[in-house]
Design an enzyme around this catalytic site. Structure first.
Site, PDB file in Angstrom:
ATOM      1  N   LEU A 120      38.989  40.988  58.336  1.00  0.00           N
ATOM      2  CA  LEU A 120      39.920  41.720  57.561  1.00  0.00           C
ATOM      3  C   LEU A 120      39.578  41.782  56.079  1.00  0.00           C
ATOM      4  O   LEU A 120      39.739  42.600  55.297  1.00  0.00           O
ATOM      5  CB  LEU A 120      41.586  41.092  57.784  1.00  0.00           C
ATOM      6  N   LYS A 121      39.304  40.588  55.289  1.00  0.00           N
ATOM      7  CA  LYS A 121      38.968  40.483  54.095  1.00  0.00           C
ATOM      8  C   LYS A 121      37.974  41.484  53.717  1.00  0.00           C
ATOM      9  O   LYS A 121      37.584  42.311  52.887  1.00  0.00           O
ATOM     10  CB  LYS A 121      38.632  39.040  53.812  1.00  0.00           C
ATOM     11  N   GLU A 131      34.112  27.617  35.669  1.00  0.00           N
ATOM     12  CA  GLU A 131      34.246  26.865  36.908  1.00  0.00           C
ATOM     13  C   GLU A 131      33.542  27.614  38.111  1.00  0.00           C
ATOM     14  O   GLU A 131      33.613  27.525  39.102  1.00  0.00           O
ATOM     15  CB  GLU A 131      35.798  27.252  37.466  1.00  0.00           C
ATOM     16  N   TRP A 152      48.506  22.420  48.719  1.00  0.00           N
ATOM     17  CA  TRP A 152      47.706  23.344  49.204  1.00  0.00           C
ATOM     18  C   TRP A 152      46.754  22.615  49.964  1.00  0.00           C
ATOM     19  O   TRP A 152      45.528  23.344  50.290  1.00  0.00           O
ATOM     20  CB  TRP A 152      46.959  24.025  48.075  1.00  0.00           C
ATOM     21  N   HIS A 165      49.576  25.108  33.969  1.00  0.00           N
ATOM     22  CA  HIS A 165      49.904  26.453  34.536  1.00  0.00           C
ATOM     23  C   HIS A 165      50.623  26.476  35.666  1.00  0.00           C
ATOM     24  O   HIS A 165      50.283  25.613  36.750  1.00  0.00           O
ATOM     25  CB  HIS A 165      48.412  27.086  34.636  1.00  0.00           C
ATOM     26  N   GLU A 189      53.150  33.047  34.694  1.00  0.00           N
ATOM     27  CA  GLU A 189      53.080  34.247  35.080  1.00  0.00           C
ATOM     28  C   GLU A 189      54.257  35.126  34.423  1.00  0.00           C
ATOM     29  O   GLU A 189      55.391  34.626  34.535  1.00  0.00           O
ATOM     30  CB  GLU A 189      52.752  34.570  36.407  1.00  0.00           C
ATOM     31  N   HIS A 243      45.951  39.641  39.195  1.00  0.00           N
ATOM     32  CA  HIS A 243      46.021  40.318  40.748  1.00  0.00           C
ATOM     33  C   HIS A 243      45.801  41.885  40.841  1.00  0.00           C
ATOM     34  O   HIS A 243      45.641  42.190  42.239  1.00  0.00           O
ATOM     35  CB  HIS A 243      46.981  39.596  41.570  1.00  0.00           C
TER      36      HIS A 243
END
Length: 780
Positions: A18-19, A505, A582, A662, A686, A715
């Site tokens: 799907l991605k 990163e 996570w 953050h 955000e 996003h």
């Protein structure tokens, strides 16, 4: 005989089909028809897999190209006016426009319409966490002019697909009260508008949907109402009564199953039991405290669906414990018993069959979505006396193996944690003293610019990592590649004038997995992907044992990046609460203990970065609020240990070392005091999707430390204009001290393309310079 059913199944495909298809569509590489074909193929595979496992009642409409709540908004015709929807039928392009702020895959400049294509570009709808999970949903928007009308065919089309395959299909819908409860009023003219005044109109559309599904042959319809696991107010309770009394009268031949999950119903039990529906589902894994009360009060005219296989973790079910619960339930309700996972399996990886790298011992402790389906069926057979003794014995052996394995416990870690004292949670001086020390050391301008950490993970970066992991690229070759990418990233930031750069990163595959790979007590899957939002999938590590840091994790790359610039380089770490949230976490000790172990490991890395000359260190905690228990009465205990773990990780440095954190896509009003107690020198948050609304919490609380309200939404592929960002920062400066404000994006840039990132950051730096040239706002 008990019936088996499932609440929902992962939609992403075993190989993330799907991605790949969705992102190819956004880039214009495949047609809408090809994208839809991928959806058809995934759904067929998912449904037949559940049928073959022995699931009696199979969910449909749990599939989504982006988000199931957004799908519900489109089905109801609830499209915010700024997207210029003209009415009629919503479609997949409507979904993507609301979610991403732009139609198709083009990156458009803010507040413009592409002259050639006519595509809309505006800010996307807000995204936030789905209850206490790491899944994000698109927040429904309401205003005084909101009108609902049946405006889509997705649920009907997918039910027809399943019916054509001969499946016993159960359409799944977000329930009406959960839908209203999770939405937000976006109405500048009437900000106090009550969305529950829309209930009658909303229910009339639900009636139409249910009637049409019943006419198409749906025998059961599932309505998800997980807000029953929250603290409900009188308005919500009254709305439930009104809504379901009406739906019960108009459901026709269909039967209604209402589900709740993620926790116990507690004081909502009587209201839940009173719903005039045919079946009720309970999460008896995360709501185990309800079991005896539910069984005592359960009505004789309803079917009881027991969620007994954990849908949100990856540990194998303990059949002995589950059977004890099911036997008690069967004694009360007899054949009116259904067996199911606790919640949708959306939050679980799909299958263990591709996990060739996990050792046999650890793999034998685990169960992913496909294995959980088998567990549901096994439990039904064992309960009915049809299951084999060998199946039960194998499950018992796996449970014993995990309890007794020596690889789980590290006495050195336990002794160190036991030796932690109160001083380990405190910085040496107050923030006001630290702020002066940091200002002298860093020499930053007003409205200093920075980013949240990651830069685009391009195709070349991913290919190099894959080649290195396969042994096709040497350690030295990979190291040189990463240095070149880092140098280019730092040079770009130098060129445009970012005041506090980051290294980008490029060595990291994921902000949690990377750290887990460098810590003891973690294991990793090859294909254990779960959806975070849209096409963003994550592969959570598995925390199976005590956690420690055997060697430095990030010092090498931060030190190298600092050698390339005179500007203060910001070291980047993931915080202990987020690593916990996570990951798939061991369930044999309190989560607080595991988090404190992680905090000590991160503390060692923070001190190591400071020793290496890094003057600013960011400890990301985007999942801090996500960890809150669903009930307010349970918050104090969580917030106490969550704040302490951050402070434990951050308090080993000197006053002039600046600690950043953050947080993203969270509501802060009700936890602002705890955020302040974390005592980070700078917090970035955000705020762009909410148009700076999330700043209200910090303003009302008079947040004392420095803050970077995100000025553009990473996003979305759209490129925000300089003026848009100046406008947002102007709102911030009007209510917060000028000296405390930073300028930064909402989140990391890993998922974006350089073609979007470069102009966006150039505009951001220009906006900061413009702010410096303006006179201070009166309020600051």
């Amino acid at each position: 005989m008990a019936l088996t059913h499932n609440l929902g199944y992962p939609r992403i495909g075993e190989q993330r089909e799907l991605k790949r298809a969705t992102e190819a569509f956004w880039k214009g590489q495949i047609s809408e028809a090809e994208l839809q074909k991928t959806g058809v193929d995934i759904r067929r595979t998912n449904w037949l897999k559940q049928k073959d496992a022995g699931i009696d009642l199979i969910p449909v409409n749990d599939f989504s190209f982006y988000d199931q709540t957004l799908d519900m908004s489109c089905l109801l015709g609830n499209v915010p006016p700024r997207f210029q929807w003209k009415g009629g039928q919503t479609d997949i392009n409507t979904v993507f426009t609301i979610a991403r702020g732009t139609q198709g895959g083009a990156s458009l400049v803010a507040d413009e319409k592409d002259c050639q294509t006519g595509k809309i570009s505006t800010f996307a709808s807000e995204m936030t966490k789905w209850f206490d999970t790491n899944y994000h949903y698109i927040v429904p928007e309401f205003h005084s002019g909101s009108k609902f009308a049946l405006s889509g065919s997705k649920v009907f089309d997918e039910f027809a697909e399943a019916k054509a395959l001969g499946l016993n299909a159960k359409p799944v819908l977000i329930g009406p009260i959960t839908y209203l409860s999770l939405g937000k009023v976006q109405d500048p003219k009437t900000p106090d508008f009550d969305q529950f005044t829309l209930l009658d109109n909303l229910i009339s559309v639900y009636e139409e949907i249910i009637s049409r599904l019943a006419a198409a042959g749906a025998q059961w319809i599932q309505l998800d109402e997980p807000v029953f696991s929250l603290d409900l107010n009188d308005k919500q309770r009254a709305a439930f009564k009104t809504a379901y009394n009406q739906l019960a009268k108009s459901k026709g031949t269909a039967k209604l199953l209402v589900t709740t999950y993620f926790g116990g119903v507690r004081d909502n039990l009587d209201a839940y039991l009173a719903l005039p529906v045919d079946a009720l589902h309970f999460d008896f894994m995360r709501g185990a405290e309800d079991i005896d009360t539910v069984l005592k009060k359960f009505h004789q005219d309803k079917i009881l669906s027991v969620g007994i296989v954990e849908g949100r973790n990856i540990w194998k079910n303990d059949y002995d414990s589950s059977l004890a619960v099911l036997q008690k339930a069967k004694a009360v309700v007899g054949d009116r018993l259904w067996i199911a996972p606790s919640c949708s399996l959306l939050h679980s990886p799909i299958t263990l069959k591709h996990e060739q790298e996990l050792d046999d011992e650890l793999k034998n402790w685990l169960a992913f979505a496909d294995q959980k389906l088998i567990e549901v069926v096994d439990l039904r057979q064992l309960l009915d006396g049809a299951g084999s003794k060998e199946i039960l014995a194998a499950n018992q052996a796996a449970a014993t193996s995990r309890k007794t394995s020596k690889r789980i416990h590290d006495e050195a870690v336990k002794l160190r944690l036991a030796g932690v004292t109160a001083s380990d949670f405190e910085r040496a001086s107050s923030f006001s003293t630290r702020q002066q020390s940091q200002a002298r050391k860093l020499q930053l301008p007003e409205f200093p610019t920075t980013t949240i950490g990651s830069f685009p993970q391009t195709k070349e970066v991913r290919q190099a990592r894959a080649q290195w992991k396969k042994g096709e690229l040497s350690d030295a070759g990979y190291d040189q590649f990463l240095k070149e990418e880092t140098a280019k990233c730092v040079a770009f930031q130098e060129e445009i004038g970012i005041d506090m750069p980051v290294h980008g990163e490029f060595e990291r595959n994921d902000m949690v997995e990377y750290f887990g790979e460098n810590l003891e007590g973690f294991a990793f899957t090859s294909n254990g992907w779960v959806q975070s939002y849209g096409s963003r999938y994550v592969k959570p590590p598995v925390i199976f044992g005590d956690v420690s840091r055997p060697k430095p994790m990030t010092v090498y790359w931060s030190q190298y990046a600092q050698s390339l610039t005179r500007r203060p380089m910001k070291g980047m770490l993931t915080g202990p609460v987020t690593i916990l949230q996570w990951s798939f976490v061991r369930d044999d000790q309190p989560r607080s203990v595991t988090t404190h172990q992680i905090a000590l490991a991160i503390r060692d890395e923070v001190v190591g970065l400071e020793t290496a000359g890094i003057a600013a260190i960011q400890i990301d905690e985007p999942a801090f609020r996500e960890g809150l228990p669903l009930r307010r009465s349970d918050w104090d205990e969580y917030l106490d240990w969550a704040v302490k773990t951050f402070r434990l990780s951050a308090s080993g440095v000197k006053d002039d070392t600046q600690i950043h954190t953050h947080m993203c896509y969270s509501e802060f009003n009700d936890i602002i005091e705890s955020i302040a107690d974390m005592d980070a020198d700078v917090i970035t948050i955000e705020t762009s999707r909410s148009n700076m609304e999330l700043l209200d919490a910090f303003v009302g609380f008079k947040y004392p430390n420095e803050i970077g309200p995100g000025v553009y939404d990473i996003h979305s592929p759209r490129v925000p204009s300089e003026n848009e960002m100046v406008g947002l920062m102007g709102k911030a400066e009007a209510v917060l001290p000028r000296r405390n404000l930073w300028v930064n994006p909402d989140c990391g840039l890993k998922t974006r393309a350089w073609a979007e990132v470069k102009p966006s950051l150039i505009h951001m730096v220009a906006a900061a310079k413009k702010m410096r040239s303006l006179l201070p706002a009166k309020a600051s």
